[in-house]
Motif scaffolding. Structure first.
Motif, PDB file in Angstrom:
ATOM      1  N   ARG A 221       0.311  -7.956   4.010  1.00  0.00           N
ATOM      2  CA  ARG A 221      -0.860  -7.728   3.149  1.00  0.00           C
ATOM      3  C   ARG A 221      -1.667  -6.583   3.748  1.00  0.00           C
ATOM      4  N   ILE A 222      -1.971  -5.604   2.902  1.00  0.00           N
ATOM      5  CA  ILE A 222      -2.597  -4.361   3.363  1.00  0.00           C
ATOM      6  C   ILE A 222      -3.943  -4.164   2.691  1.00  0.00           C
ATOM      7  N   LYS A 223      -4.921  -3.713   3.481  1.00  0.00           N
ATOM      8  CA  LYS A 223      -6.204  -3.287   2.909  1.00  0.00           C
ATOM      9  C   LYS A 223      -6.062  -1.799   2.603  1.00  0.00           C
ATOM     10  N   ILE A 224      -6.052  -1.471   1.320  1.00  0.00           N
ATOM     11  CA  ILE A 224      -5.894  -0.067   0.929  1.00  0.00           C
ATOM     12  C   ILE A 224      -7.228   0.651   1.153  1.00  0.00           C
ATOM     13  N   VAL A 225      -7.164   1.800   1.807  1.00  0.00           N
ATOM     14  CA  VAL A 225      -8.375   2.582   2.080  1.00  0.00           C
ATOM     15  C   VAL A 225      -8.504   3.724   1.063  1.00  0.00           C
ATOM     16  N   ALA A 226      -7.389   4.341   0.732  1.00  0.00           N
ATOM     17  CA  ALA A 226      -7.419   5.474  -0.203  1.00  0.00           C
ATOM     18  C   ALA A 226      -6.106   5.530  -0.963  1.00  0.00           C
ATOM     19  N   THR A 227      -6.177   6.066  -2.183  1.00  0.00           N
ATOM     20  CA  THR A 227      -4.957   6.192  -2.986  1.00  0.00           C
ATOM     21  C   THR A 227      -5.066   7.376  -3.935  1.00  0.00           C
ATOM     22  N   GLY A 228      -4.016   8.161  -4.020  1.00  0.00           N
ATOM     23  CA  GLY A 228      -3.995   9.280  -4.950  1.00  0.00           C
ATOM     24  C   GLY A 228      -3.629   8.818  -6.345  1.00  0.00           C
ATOM     25  N   ILE A 229      -3.990   9.623  -7.334  1.00  0.00           N
ATOM     26  CA  ILE A 229      -3.537   9.368  -8.717  1.00  0.00           C
ATOM     27  C   ILE A 229      -2.407  10.346  -8.981  1.00  0.00           C
ATOM     28  N   CYS A 230      -1.231   9.817  -9.303  1.00  0.00           N
ATOM     29  CA  CYS A 230      -0.052  10.643  -9.583  1.00  0.00           C
ATOM     30  C   CYS A 230       0.201  10.594 -11.089  1.00  0.00           C
ATOM     31  N   ARG A 231       0.832  11.634 -11.626  1.00  0.00           N
ATOM     32  CA  ARG A 231       1.102  11.659 -13.064  1.00  0.00           C
ATOM     33  C   ARG A 231       1.945  10.460 -13.494  1.00  0.00           C
ATOM     34  N   SER A 232       2.764   9.947 -12.594  1.00  0.00           N
ATOM     35  CA  SER A 232       3.602   8.802 -12.978  1.00  0.00           C
ATOM     36  C   SER A 232       2.748   7.571 -13.325  1.00  0.00           C
ATOM     37  N   ASP A 233       1.610   7.402 -12.663  1.00  0.00           N
ATOM     38  CA  ASP A 233       0.704   6.295 -13.032  1.00  0.00           C
ATOM     39  C   ASP A 233       0.235   6.502 -14.470  1.00  0.00           C
TER      40      ASP A 233
ATOM     41  N   GLY B  95      -0.709   5.287  -1.799  1.00  0.00           N
ATOM     42  CA  GLY B  95      -1.831   4.736  -1.041  1.00  0.00           C
ATOM     43  C   GLY B  95      -1.616   4.778   0.464  1.00  0.00           C
ATOM     44  N   ALA B  96      -2.700   4.509   1.182  1.00  0.00           N
ATOM     45  CA  ALA B  96      -2.613   4.338   2.638  1.00  0.00           C
ATOM     46  C   ALA B  96      -3.662   3.313   3.017  1.00  0.00           C
ATOM     47  N   GLY B  97      -3.365   2.522   4.040  1.00  0.00           N
ATOM     48  CA  GLY B  97      -4.313   1.471   4.411  1.00  0.00           C
ATOM     49  C   GLY B  97      -4.036   0.888   5.780  1.00  0.00           C
ATOM     50  N   ILE B  98      -4.598  -0.316   5.967  1.00  0.00           N
ATOM     51  CA  ILE B  98      -4.539  -0.986   7.266  1.00  0.00           C
ATOM     52  C   ILE B  98      -3.998  -2.390   7.045  1.00  0.00           C
ATOM     53  N   VAL B  99      -3.061  -2.786   7.896  1.00  0.00           N
ATOM     54  CA  VAL B  99      -2.473  -4.122   7.754  1.00  0.00           C
ATOM     55  C   VAL B  99      -3.559  -5.178   7.988  1.00  0.00           C
ATOM     56  N   GLU B 100      -3.679  -6.104   7.024  1.00  0.00           N
ATOM     57  CA  GLU B 100      -4.662  -7.187   7.146  1.00  0.00           C
ATOM     58  C   GLU B 100      -4.000  -8.422   7.746  1.00  0.00           C
ATOM     59  N   SER B 101      -2.816  -8.774   7.245  1.00  0.00           N
ATOM     60  CA  SER B 101      -2.089  -9.934   7.796  1.00  0.00           C
ATOM     61  C   SER B 101      -0.609  -9.769   7.479  1.00  0.00           C
ATOM     62  N   VAL B 102       0.201 -10.506   8.213  1.00  0.00           N
ATOM     63  CA  VAL B 102       1.654 -10.402   7.979  1.00  0.00           C
ATOM     64  C   VAL B 102       2.246 -11.791   7.771  1.00  0.00           C
TER      65      VAL B 102
ATOM     66  N   ALA C 131      -4.114   8.008  14.469  1.00  0.00           N
ATOM     67  CA  ALA C 131      -5.100   9.093  14.309  1.00  0.00           C
ATOM     68  C   ALA C 131      -5.105   9.669  12.893  1.00  0.00           C
ATOM     69  N   ALA C 132      -4.192   9.209  12.038  1.00  0.00           N
ATOM     70  CA  ALA C 132      -4.051   9.835  10.714  1.00  0.00           C
ATOM     71  C   ALA C 132      -5.235   9.510   9.801  1.00  0.00           C
ATOM     72  N   PRO C 133      -5.809  10.517   9.133  1.00  0.00           N
ATOM     73  CA  PRO C 133      -6.876  10.254   8.151  1.00  0.00           C
ATOM     74  C   PRO C 133      -6.255   9.681   6.865  1.00  0.00           C
ATOM     75  N   LEU C 134      -6.551   8.432   6.572  1.00  0.00           N
ATOM     76  CA  LEU C 134      -5.874   7.751   5.460  1.00  0.00           C
ATOM     77  C   LEU C 134      -6.202   8.388   4.112  1.00  0.00           C
ATOM     78  N   ASP C 135      -7.391   8.982   4.014  1.00  0.00           N
ATOM     79  CA  ASP C 135      -7.778   9.582   2.730  1.00  0.00           C
ATOM     80  C   ASP C 135      -7.053  10.895   2.461  1.00  0.00           C
ATOM     81  N   LYS C 136      -6.241  11.333   3.390  1.00  0.00           N
ATOM     82  CA  LYS C 136      -5.425  12.539   3.179  1.00  0.00           C
ATOM     83  C   LYS C 136      -3.945  12.154   3.146  1.00  0.00           C
ATOM     84  N   VAL C 137      -3.518  11.406   4.161  1.00  0.00           N
ATOM     85  CA  VAL C 137      -2.071  11.144   4.277  1.00  0.00           C
ATOM     86  C   VAL C 137      -1.557  10.176   3.215  1.00  0.00           C
ATOM     87  N   CYS C 138      -2.467   9.623   2.405  1.00  0.00           N
ATOM     88  CA  CYS C 138      -1.977   8.813   1.284  1.00  0.00           C
ATOM     89  C   CYS C 138      -1.030   9.647   0.409  1.00  0.00           C
TER      90      CYS C 138
END
Ligand code: COD
Ligand code: ZN
Ligand code: ZN
Length: 370
Positions: A32-44, A65-72, A159-166
């Motif tokens: 389970r992941i806490k999403i921090v940022a996500t791009g909008i792609c034409r496929s959506d 998207g990109a985020g942080i693991v909340e639980s496994v 160190a990756a900025p999630l709002d970019k590497v998404c």
């Protein structure tokens, strides 16, 4: 169960609706992941417009998207709570015959194999107002929390900025890899890129990184040209400015057609135009865009018979779990600049505004944040 916000797509043609959803805990083998940022792609957007018919509604879209693991869930070993991750639309189980083939990046256990908009056990972790909500590409990053099979989750540099590497989750990897992996663009070669959205511009970046000497960018929206040039295009052309078909224009511009052409729009007619634009004997044409469900192509077989190669690419040919951490590291080492693809940032509550910007041709990538 976590209650959080999500942008839910209830039906084709309807705007997204911001809802409180319940996200069940991860089962065995899930994260389970806490999403921090996500791009909008034409496929959506294609799903919302009913262009891809194999998607079940209601659904939570988002696959960049990109985020942080909340639980496994039980048995998960490759990630732990607190890890920065990218959920990938193309899994890599590491065990199927395709995953074991070094030439392949398709995983037989991925959601494309048995498209059902549910997790592998054929259930959903999302509910809203008492109704089951479907998953999308096993990512569903338009939800603040999402549950994903472990083999579709990639741990990346802390160190990756999630709002970019998404953007590494789909658009950037797809385009950049189409040039580097699928076409294997050679230094000094000539390329033509049809369609200058986030994916097409990433193809331009890939062609440049591979050392192409001419990169001709093609789009009917001239507002895309400045960014294309900034990213490496050497010339930009608008098919509407010419009386003759664009393949003839490109053939005249280059003598015998380009070495590599890329279709990054998803229209049957531009697919054939891109094929006809490359060198009749040695040219390679890469199909990146997916046409509407049920589309068929009609083309003169001589186009291929003379020697041209026509190839498709899925997520840029990367084996996602092993390649994405490396792509993120390359970004951190400034080997390419993803940031230039991001034109807008909006809170998830304004997701519909992000789609309007895309439809109006005003954005390249809008990154939504929670
Ligand atoms: N001639 C030239 N350019 C055109 C034409 C045309 N006839 N029609 C449209 N365009 C231009 C538009 O002006 C726009 O600039 C560009 O084409 C398309 O860009 P976007 O921003 O709409 O789209 P992207 O870059 O986000 O996505 C493009 C894809 C082709 C990748 C997407 O539509 C698609 O088909 N996705 C599925 C393919 C895939 O593998 N995706 C990976 C997972 S999504
Ligand atoms: Zn995408
Ligand atoms: Zn596999």
């Amino acid at each position: 169960v976590i209650k959080c916000r999500a942008a839910v797509a209830w039906a084709v043609g309807k705007p997204l609706s911001i809802e409180e959803v319940e996200v069940a805990p991860p089962k065995a083998g899930e994260v389970r992941i806490k999403i921090v940022a996500t791009g909008i792609c034409r496929s959506d957007d294609h799903v919302l417009e009913g262009y891809f018919r194999n998607i079940d509604f209601p659904v939570i879209l988002g696959h960049e998207g990109a985020g942080i693991v909340e639980s496994v869930g039980e048995g998960v070993t490759s990630v732990k709570p607190g890890d920065k991750v990218i959920p990938t639309p193309l899994s890599q189980c590491g065990e199927c015959s395709f995953c074991l083939n070094p030439e392949s990046n398709y995983c037989l256990k991925c959601h494309f194999t048995e498209s059902q908009c549910l997790l592998p056990d054929k259930t959903s972790r999302f509910t809203c107002k008492g109704k089951q909500i479907h998953h999308f590409m096993w990512v569903s990053s338009f939800s603040e929390y999402t549950v994903i099979p472990e083999y579709a989750v990639v741990k990346i540099d802390a160190a990756a900025p999630l709002d970019k590497v998404c953007l590494v989750g789909c658009g950037f990897s797809t385009g950049y890899g189409a040039a580097i992996n699928t076409a294997k663009v050679k230094p000094g070669s000539t390329c033509a890129v049809f369609g200058l959205g986030g994916v097409g511009l990433s193809v331009v970046m890939g062609c440049k990184a591979a050392g192409a000497s001419r990169i001709i960018a093609v789009d009917i929206n001239k507002d895309k040209f400045a960014k294309a040039k900034e990213l490496g295009a050497t010339e930009c052309i608008n098919p509407q400015d010419f009386k003759k078909p664009i393949q003839e224009v490109l053939t005249e511009m280059t003598g015998h057609g380009v070495d590599y052409s890329f279709e990054v729009i998803g229209h049957a007619d531009t697919m054939v135009a891109a094929l006809a634009s490359c060198n009749m004997n040695t040219g390679v044409c890469i199909m990146v865009g997916v046409p509407a469900s049920g589309s068929m192509l009609s083309f003169d077989p001589m186009l291929v018979l003379c020697g041209r190669t026509w190839k498709g690419t899925l997520l840029g040919g990367w084996k996602m779990r092993e390649s994405m951490p490396k792509l993120v590291s390359s970004y951190l080492e400034k080997k390419f600049n993803l940031d230039l693809l991001i034109t807008h940032r909006l809170p998830i509550a304004k997701a519909n505004e992000g789609f309007q910007l895309l439809r109006a041709g005003k954005s390249i990538r809008t990154v939504l944040h929670f």
